[in-house]
Design a protein around this motif. Sequence first.
Motif, PDB file in Angstrom:
ATOM      1  N   GLU A  13       0.840  -1.197   0.000  1.00 50.15           N
ATOM      2  CA  GLU A  13       0.000   0.000   0.000  1.00 50.15           C
ATOM      3  C   GLU A  13       0.882   1.257   0.000  1.00 50.15           C
ATOM      4  O   GLU A  13       0.629   2.203  -0.755  1.00 50.15           O
ATOM      5  N   LEU A  20       1.024   4.060  -3.009  1.00 49.81           N
ATOM      6  CA  LEU A  20       0.740   5.471  -2.782  1.00 49.81           C
ATOM      7  C   LEU A  20       1.940   6.355  -3.135  1.00 49.81           C
ATOM      8  O   LEU A  20       1.765   7.439  -3.702  1.00 49.81           O
ATOM      9  N   ILE A  72       1.908   6.640  -6.920  1.00 48.59           N
ATOM     10  CA  ILE A  72       0.848   7.543  -7.370  1.00 48.59           C
ATOM     11  C   ILE A  72       1.238   9.000  -7.117  1.00 48.59           C
ATOM     12  O   ILE A  72       0.995   9.863  -7.963  1.00 48.59           O
ATOM     13  N   LYS A 108      -4.278  12.984  -6.101  1.00 46.11           N
ATOM     14  CA  LYS A 108      -4.740  11.681  -6.589  1.00 46.11           C
ATOM     15  C   LYS A 108      -4.426  10.581  -5.573  1.00 46.11           C
ATOM     16  O   LYS A 108      -5.238   9.690  -5.343  1.00 46.11           O
ATOM     17  N   GLU A 111      -6.996  10.662  -2.943  1.00 48.99           N
ATOM     18  CA  GLU A 111      -8.245  10.061  -3.430  1.00 48.99           C
ATOM     19  C   GLU A 111      -8.186   8.528  -3.341  1.00 48.99           C
ATOM     20  O   GLU A 111      -9.137   7.892  -2.886  1.00 48.99           O
ATOM     21  N   ILE A 112      -7.065   7.965  -3.760  1.00 54.53           N
ATOM     22  CA  ILE A 112      -6.895   6.508  -3.723  1.00 54.53           C
ATOM     23  C   ILE A 112      -6.878   6.018  -2.275  1.00 54.53           C
ATOM     24  O   ILE A 112      -7.525   5.032  -1.929  1.00 54.53           O
ATOM     25  N   TYR A 113      -6.144   6.710  -1.409  1.00 51.63           N
ATOM     26  CA  TYR A 113      -6.087   6.329   0.003  1.00 51.63           C
ATOM     27  C   TYR A 113      -7.483   6.353   0.628  1.00 51.63           C
ATOM     28  O   TYR A 113      -7.872   5.420   1.325  1.00 51.63           O
ATOM     29  N   ARG A 140     -10.299   6.017  -0.884  1.00 52.07           N
ATOM     30  CA  ARG A 140     -11.084   4.909  -1.453  1.00 52.07           C
ATOM     31  C   ARG A 140     -10.720   3.580  -0.775  1.00 52.07           C
ATOM     32  O   ARG A 140     -11.596   2.777  -0.462  1.00 52.07           O
ATOM     33  N   SER A 185      -9.446  -2.962  -7.342  1.00 52.74           N
ATOM     34  CA  SER A 185      -9.567  -2.390  -8.671  1.00 52.74           C
ATOM     35  C   SER A 185      -9.232  -3.456  -9.695  1.00 52.74           C
ATOM     36  O   SER A 185      -8.511  -4.413  -9.391  1.00 52.74           O
TER      37      SER A 185
END
Length: 68
Positions: A15, A19, A22, A30, A33-35, A37, A67
């Motif tokens: 993880e 991150l 990204i 961004k 946003e992913i974290y 989610r 995903s």
Amino acid sequence: MALEVRYSLRARYEEIELLEYIIQKFGRKKAKEIYDRIERVLAQVSKMPEMYRASNKQKGLRKCAFSK
């Protein structure tokens, strides 16, 4: 009652690596946003674990594809 979600060391490392990647490629916004989610999905797993497939390898472990 919500169950505790526990990470393996490998999962936590992956993880963090994801991150960081990204952030480098798409920026902090961004990555945030992913974290967020990821955290929402984990909260859902915690509340309704039966909606995810049980692991064949370890009792009490569930699998969730984040995903495609």
